[in-house]
Design an enzyme around this catalytic site. Structure first.
Site, PDB file in Angstrom:
ATOM      1  N   HIS A 188       0.803  -1.213   0.000  1.00 36.07           N
ATOM      2  CA  HIS A 188       0.000   0.000   0.000  1.00 36.07           C
ATOM      3  C   HIS A 188       0.844   1.274   0.000  1.00 36.07           C
ATOM      4  O   HIS A 188       0.416   2.292  -0.529  1.00 36.07           O
ATOM      5  CB  HIS A 188      -1.097  -0.076   1.061  1.00 36.07           C
ATOM      6  CG  HIS A 188      -2.220  -0.930   0.546  1.00 36.07           C
ATOM      7  ND1 HIS A 188      -3.320  -0.388  -0.069  1.00 36.07           N
ATOM      8  CD2 HIS A 188      -2.337  -2.251   0.429  1.00 36.07           C
ATOM      9  CE1 HIS A 188      -4.092  -1.368  -0.512  1.00 36.07           C
ATOM     10  NE2 HIS A 188      -3.516  -2.519  -0.213  1.00 36.07           N
ATOM     11  N   GLU A 220     -10.710 -11.237 -10.070  1.00 39.55           N
ATOM     12  CA  GLU A 220      -9.332 -11.374  -9.578  1.00 39.55           C
ATOM     13  C   GLU A 220      -9.037 -12.785  -9.093  1.00 39.55           C
ATOM     14  O   GLU A 220      -7.947 -13.071  -8.613  1.00 39.55           O
ATOM     15  CB  GLU A 220      -9.023 -10.334  -8.500  1.00 39.55           C
ATOM     16  CG  GLU A 220     -10.016 -10.225  -7.382  1.00 39.55           C
ATOM     17  CD  GLU A 220      -9.727  -9.062  -6.419  1.00 39.55           C
ATOM     18  OE1 GLU A 220      -8.662  -8.440  -6.513  1.00 39.55           O
ATOM     19  OE2 GLU A 220     -10.582  -8.794  -5.568  1.00 39.55           O
ATOM     20  N   ASP A 279      -4.190  -9.349  -8.079  1.00 37.01           N
ATOM     21  CA  ASP A 279      -4.544 -10.629  -7.467  1.00 37.01           C
ATOM     22  C   ASP A 279      -4.697 -11.737  -8.500  1.00 37.01           C
ATOM     23  O   ASP A 279      -4.344 -12.882  -8.238  1.00 37.01           O
ATOM     24  CB  ASP A 279      -5.834 -10.494  -6.646  1.00 37.01           C
ATOM     25  CG  ASP A 279      -5.545  -9.905  -5.272  1.00 37.01           C
ATOM     26  OD1 ASP A 279      -4.551 -10.321  -4.658  1.00 37.01           O
ATOM     27  OD2 ASP A 279      -6.309  -9.035  -4.824  1.00 37.01           O
ATOM     28  N   CYS A 333      -8.563  -2.616 -13.208  1.00 34.64           N
ATOM     29  CA  CYS A 333      -8.029  -1.651 -12.246  1.00 34.64           C
ATOM     30  C   CYS A 333      -6.760  -2.141 -11.575  1.00 34.64           C
ATOM     31  O   CYS A 333      -6.242  -1.497 -10.675  1.00 34.64           O
ATOM     32  CB  CYS A 333      -9.091  -1.294 -11.205  1.00 34.64           C
ATOM     33  SG  CYS A 333      -9.709  -2.727 -10.327  1.00 34.64           S
TER      34      CYS A 333
HETATM   35  C1  PEP Z   1      -6.106  -6.106  -7.850  1.00 32.53           C
HETATM   36  O1  PEP Z   1      -6.077  -7.128  -7.176  1.00 32.53           O
HETATM   37  O2  PEP Z   1      -5.679  -6.045  -9.028  1.00 32.53           O
HETATM   38  C2  PEP Z   1      -6.640  -4.856  -7.293  1.00 32.53           C
HETATM   39  C3  PEP Z   1      -6.835  -3.799  -8.052  1.00 32.53           C
HETATM   40  O3  PEP Z   1      -6.917  -4.822  -5.962  1.00 32.53           O
HETATM   41  P1  PEP Z   1      -5.858  -4.665  -4.770  1.00 32.53           P
HETATM   42  O4  PEP Z   1      -4.524  -4.330  -5.393  1.00 32.53           O
HETATM   43  O5  PEP Z   1      -6.380  -3.609  -3.884  1.00 32.53           O
HETATM   44  O6  PEP Z   1      -5.884  -6.033  -4.164  1.00 32.53           O
HETATM   45 MG    MG Z   2      -7.201  -7.289  -5.331  1.00 34.71          MG
END
Ligand code: PEP
Ligand code: MG
Length: 572
Positions: free
Chosen positions: A186, A428, A452, A499
């Site tokens: 993060h 995902e 993911d 995303c």
């Molecule tokens: C992903 O898994 O691609 C995603 C956008 O979610 P996060 O990175 O928050 O797990």
């Molecule tokens: Mg994710």
């Protein structure tokens, strides 16, 4: 020295070593009680000014909800009971004020820690924060707040919490280097959202650098140069300048549409983690928000955010976006994203466990509160809801029942919301990509979460540095699943976005355009470059390469092939 480049860009500046300070207090006997109480009062008044300043800066930089923590700190600092106890200790035991502050605050901390009530229990952390600040002032130690940085600096730390990064003065932070973390941590996501060059995973860097040393960091490659030569500084300053020129060219695309060379229109949106990030998305020409990671609202605090707090945060973003879409993702915690106050079970397989929608379907109280807040915010903009970590059709059906119940509740209470709000899921988990034709019949949109999807398809923990070389965006198995998802979504008449980080990969953007991806959502800093690539690529032409690309045997083959297709920016 080398680490993992987690946020692109070049940073040149002095090192600011960020280490939570250790405060050691010794007991001293004093003679002059009045003088000692004077010292205490001066310390309190200085601490009070610091807290006021932190409140103001956090309010301006982050938002009201996050700033409120400092209102609570002020109340503790000015609490008459605490003050009387400290004074009493100084006078009756004739001890120094530091000792009295330490003893009294430790007593209150232990009192609060023993209380059953979660909220009151958490107050002990606030008392600890406030007393540490006061002790630091009384002992004359240097301030270590990130907000105290006032010259161009590169922050070096073990890791940064979301609230640390939220307090950064973006204009003068040249870069961030951490010992821990990886590309999808993060800290990485926040750094990219804020366009701050960053490198993670640099082992023992805190033992190798000093506060005030000079350093260059290359967020593209993960390279660090400590105390560089004059030639090196010159070389990197030139590169930085070139990047700025490129940025200027890209700026001209701010108000343009994301239209391919052959006239195919897509949407390029931003990913955000806090309401503040929305400004950055709009400044960079984002056409909406394709992913609002709401978990930041729940992290780094001591209790669940209330419906009202959430509503305020979602509403601010919805209003700023107006007609442009805002996709709010429901809580995605558990696994590696911990919420200490929930006391989640310790698990053997963090990423395969009790997280995201699995937790929400179990803790319906948490889920309903969030759904109410999102639905209420939907009256103020173009809000859509997205659910993370879905792995079975039953889950999405269960989710829809709860959404309907919450809607009914709001109707009964005469609270407005958008009756036709779209519901979508993150794709995902490989099972969902494989079964995407069926899932597409249940929802209004898909958004492919490649971060993911890659980890689950390749069985590679996205944060494990020992196997980072196996985590590959260009793996043909992953790209085949993405194609399958887009095709199945379109067969059932729904739109498909992405995303995950792959959506901003310069080599993959043309391929996804060719596959027919409708929406690309990414960190604000990548939006204009992505638009440039889309505008200089022909969908039709790329389409003719897809079959070939998807049948290549290795990720390296794919990457090499794609390198020839991606348009480069011409600086002259
Ligand atoms: C992903 O898994 O691609 C995603 C956008 O979610 P996060 O990175 O928050 O797990
Ligand atoms: Mg994710």
């Amino acid at each position: 020295m080398k680490g993992i480049g987690i946020s692109p860009g070049i940073g040149i500046g002095k090192i600011f070593v960020y280490k939570p300070q250790e405060v050691k207090v010794l007991k001293r006997n004093i003679e002059d009680i009045e003088l000692e109480i004077n010292r205490l009062d001066n310390g309190i008044s200085k601490a009070s000014k610091e807290i006021d300043e932190l409140y103001k800066l956090t309010l301006a930089n982050v938002g009201k909800v996050e700033a409120e923590i400092f209102t609570a700190h002020k109340m503790i600092l000015e609490d008459p009971e605490l003050y009387a106890a400290i004074k009493e200790k100084i006078s009756s035991e004739k001890v120094n004020s530091e000792w009295a502050v330490k003893e009294v605050s430790e007593y209150f901390i232990s009192l609060f820690e023993d209380i059953e009530d979660e909220y009151l229990k958490a107050r002990s952390a606030d008392i600890k924060d406030v007393s540490t600040r006061l002790l630091r002032i009384l002992l004359g130690l240097e301030v270590m707040d990130l907000l105290s940085i006032n010259e161009r600096s590169i922050i070096v730390a073990e890791d940064l919490t979301p609230s640390d990064t939220a307090q950064l003065k973006i204009e003068i932070i040249e870069g961030i280097v951490t010992e821990l973390g990886g590309r999808t941590s993060h800290t990485a996501i926040m750094a990219r959202n804020l366009s701050i060059p960053a490198i993670a995973g640099v082992k023992d860097i805190l033992g190798k650098v000093n506060h005030g040393d000079f350093m260059i960091i290359d967020g593209f490659t993960g390279k660090l140069i400590l105390n560089p030569s004059v030639e090196e500084i010159k070389e990197y300053e030139e590169r930085k300048l070139k990047l700025e020129e490129e940025k200027k060219i890209l700026q001209t695309l701010k108000g343009e549409r994301s239209l391919s060379k052959d006239g195919h229109l897509v949407e390029i949106s931003g990913n955000i983690g806090t309401p503040k990030d929305i400004d950055h998305v709009l400044e960079n020409g984002g056409e909406g928000v394709g992913l609002y990671r709401t978990e930041f609202l729940y992290m780094d605090r001591d209790r669940l955010p209330s419906e009202e707090e959430q509503f305020e945060a979602y509403k601010i973003v919805a209003e700023k976006l107006g007609k442009r879409p805002l996709i709010i993702r429901t809580l995605d915690v558990g696994g590696d994203k911990e919420l200490p106050y929930l006391d989640l079970p310790k698990e053997m397989n963090l990423f395969l466990g009790y997280r995201a929608i699995r937790l929400c379907l179990d803790r319906k109280d948490i889920f309903r509160t969030q759904l109410r807040a999102i639905l209420r915010a939907s009256a103020f903009g173009n809000v859509k809801i997205m659910f993370p970590m879905i792995s079975s059709i039953q889950e999405i059906r269960d989710v829809k029942v709860i959404v309907e119940e919450v809607k009914e509740e709001l109707r009964n209470e005469k609270i407005p919301f958008n009756e036709n709000l779209e519901l979508g899921i993150m794709v995902e988990v490989p099972a969902v990509a494989i079964q995407s034709r069926e899932f597409a019949k249940e929802v209004d949109f898909f958004s492919i979460g490649t971060n993911d999807l890659i980890q689950y398809t390749l069985a590679v923990d996205r944060g494990n540095q020992n196997i980072a070389h196996l985590y590959n965006l260009y793996h043909p198995a992953v790209l085949n699943l993405i194609k399958m998802t887009i095709d199945n979504g379109h067969r059932e008449g729904i739109w498909v976005g992405m995303c995950g980080e792959a959506a901003s990969d310069e080599k993959l953007i043309p391929l996804f355009l060719g596959m027919g991806l409708d929406e690309f959502s990414m960190s604000a800093s990548s939006i204009l470059k992505a638009r440039y690539i889309i505008r200089n690529t022909s969908k039709e032409e790329i389409s003719s390469h897809i079959e070939k690309i998807l049948s290549l045997p290795t990720a390296e083959d794919v990457e090499k092939y794609l390198s020839q297709l991606s348009p480069k920016i011409n600086l002259n």
